[in-house]
Design an enzyme around this catalytic site. Structure first.
Site, PDB file in Angstrom:
ATOM      1  CD  GLU A 198      -4.277  -5.825   2.810  1.00  0.00           C
ATOM      2  OE1 GLU A 198      -5.087  -5.074   3.419  1.00  0.00           O
ATOM      3  OE2 GLU A 198      -3.045  -5.764   2.943  1.00  0.00           O
ATOM      4  CD  GLU A 213      -2.995  -1.109   2.255  1.00  0.00           C
ATOM      5  OE1 GLU A 213      -4.153  -1.507   2.008  1.00  0.00           O
ATOM      6  OE2 GLU A 213      -2.647  -0.703   3.374  1.00  0.00           O
TER       7      GLU A 213
END
Length: 581
Positions: free
Chosen positions: A234, A158
């Site tokens: 995710e 991320e």
């Protein structure tokens, strides 16, 4: 040798299209004796792959000292998954987030006050290289290209939520490639323009992370990468808890329906989390939105498997969604793990922190109140002691600034709390003869996400009496990793608000999982046979600490509690029910 590859908008394995149905299980949040149990349940639910992060701070707790034993034996975890017929996705990026202390970065990085994290900063990259020299050598033979189960690895995590340093991302990618990592490499980011622009790397698979609206999220991915598969690295089917919040829960059918929608569209999905586990010891992370938000010990995450590995309604809803998509057969599960009620444990011995200081710490003298990292300490507490000359009358004491929560004592008498929640000043009385000022500072977890990631602990600037900075400190580091040195006395009724270690023993004939219930206790930590189970705090939502059976032994077991504020009754209960809400 077979290899996972991207062909247009599809994933291929052995020249055949493949849909990955993966679940996140973090080996470092589960005692090793239960790794196989959790992985068997993942497979029984219909998943064909397991995904795990690798936390740098667990594997290199001190610079140059590496740990791959016990709960850190990642190679063993991966081999168990292989034996059970599961593919493995590994995310060994230096930073993992994961609601884990400092996002997996080792605290000793912050001993250098000029350190720049997650960027092309040579001092930082040198540390990453030294870590990768050791870690990637262990992962290399486990790759699919070498006959192992690892089919893909992540470059950074991320990153678009943090920065846009493409030179840094390219360096990390090349650092993996030159160490013979040759499976599919990928990045994962939120589905926004800013995140995808900042976090992706040329010629590397881009994936997205989200909890809802998959059509919109994949559409955003395709705006930036038109010819790429739909992969959610995710899929947030639950959420984590901070102290003082309600326990998060998501409707099981809602989570399963969104999952089914993605399966039917052909997307590959990684469930985050399938099984969360526990933030044992001091490994919980923290967030900072409008205020500092430390994460609780439990990482239950409202998963298909609970913190204790039990099947939840979400497990059955998710399995049903998969069964509509592919044949699963009968549900086959490992033998259930028993839950035990061992009754009440009397904490018959105790010692006050002020009496224990010289048993577990050697003081150092410093002009300034240095940070935990400058003192060579990673987690736990630091006690800063100084003398304030009088007479001053009633004056304000200010900590500038405290990370994260300090108990203030005048002549060893508790006066109040200073913390980083807009509460940095406390009034004290300084008579003519002066006072001894003690500040016991707790590291409640370094921030693991966002722009405030650089989060040194202890006292980061200084201590003031009124406008005047105070100098000359005697400092005691208290990492709480050597409590076997303590000499206890018989427990007496102490004045409240006096930090104290308590010790009790109990016998075990039949070993099973149990839960430490701390009714009447305020805030502190619990150790079982020397193993730090984690933190408790009366504000909840977590009301019990999970104690896995493998941490017990037949015969006599030792329970140690360090409580910061005193207790109503020097006993705890070991019960057979977890209390999270």
């Amino acid at each position: 040798m077979s290899k996972l590859t991207v062909v247009g908008k599809e994933l291929y394995m052995n020249d055949e299209p493949i849909q990955l149905i993966s679940g996140a299980i973090h080996y470092f949040r589960i005692v090793p004796e239960y790794w196989e149990d959790r992985l068997l349940k993942l497979k029984a639910c219909g998943f064909n792959c397991v995904e795990t992060y690798i936390p740098w701070n667990l594997h290199e707790p001190k610079e140059g000292e590496f740990n791959f034993r016990g709960i850190a034996d990642v190679e063993r975890f991966i081999r168990i998954a292989e034996r059970l017929g599961l593919y493995v996705i590994v995310r060994p990026s230096p930073y993992i987030c994961a609601e884990w202390e400092f996002g997996g970065l080792p605290s000793w990085l912050l001993a250098d006050r000029n350190m720049r994290l997650r960027s092309y900063h040579e001092a930082y990259l040198e540390k990453v290289d030294n870590y990768y020299d050791v870690l990637l050598e262990k992962l290399k033979p486990l790759q699919q290209t070498n006959g192992g189960p690892i089919i893909a690895m992540q470059i950074e995590n991320e990153y678009g939520s943090y920065g846009n340093d493409k030179k840094y991302l390219t360096y990390i990618k090349e650092a993996m490639v030159k160490r013979d990592i040759d499976v599919l490499l990928f990045t994962s980011d939120g589905p926004t323009d800013l995140m995808l622009q900042g976090g992706t790397v040329d010629n590397t698979l881009a994936t997205v992370n989200f909890g809802s609206r998959p059509v919109e999220s994949f559409a955003k991915l395709h705006e930036h990468f038109p010819n790429t598969p739909n992969i959610v690295m995710e899929y947030w089917n639950g959420w984590f808890d901070h102290w003082g919040e309600q326990h998060h829960q998501r409707d099981s059918q809602d989570a399963a329906d969104t999952f089914a929608e993605m399966l039917q569209s052909g997307a590959s999905v990684n469930f985050y989390m399938f099984h969360g586990g526990t933030n044992f010891g001091f490994y919980n992370g923290a967030n900072f939105d409008e205020n500092y938000q430390p994460t609780v010990t439990s990482y239950d995450y409202d998963c298909p498997l609970s913190e204790t590995g039990d099947l939840t309604p979400k497990f059955h809803a998710v399995r049903e969604a998969i069964a509509k998509h592919k044949a699963l057969g009968e549900l086959e599960l490992p033998e259930p793990i028993p839950k035990k009620d061992y009754g009440t444990v009397q904490m018959t011995e105790s010692i006050k922190l002020f009496d224990a200081l010289t048993q577990i710490s050697k003081p150092v003298r410093k002009t300034h109140p240095e940070t935990m990292e400058q003192l060579g300490q990673d987690y736990g507490f630091v006690l800063y002691r100084t003398n304030v000359k009088g007479p001053l009358g009633e004056v304000p004491v200010t900590i500038q600034d405290v990370r994260d929560r300090a108990l203030v004592f005048v002549n060893q008498e508790f006066k109040g709390v200073i913390d980083r929640w807009n509460n940095n000043t406390l009034m004290i009385e300084v008579p003519e003869e002066g006072v001894q000022l003690d500040l016991l500072v707790e590291n409640m977890g370094r921030i693991n996400y966002g722009p405030l990631l650089n989060d040194p602990k202890g006292i980061t600037e200084g201590v003031r009496v009124e406008r005047q900075f105070i100098f000359d400190f005697e400092i005691y580091t208290l990492p709480m990793d050597n409590l076997e040195k303590l000499s206890y006395d018989k427990t007496e009724t102490f004045a409240q608000e006096n930090p104290t270690f308590y010790r009790g023993t109990f016998g075990v004939d039949d070993i099973g999982d149990t839960f430490v219930e701390l009714s009447g206790w305020k805030k502190g930590i619990v150790l079982i046979n020397g193993f730090n189970l984690g933190r408790y705090w009366e504000i909840g939502p977590q009301q019990t600490l999970y104690l896995p059976g493998p941490l017990l032994k037949k015969g006599t077991n030792e329970l140690v509690i360090f409580d910061l504020h005193g207790q109503q009754k020097a006993e705890v209960a070991l019960i057979d029910t977890h209390k999270l809400g």
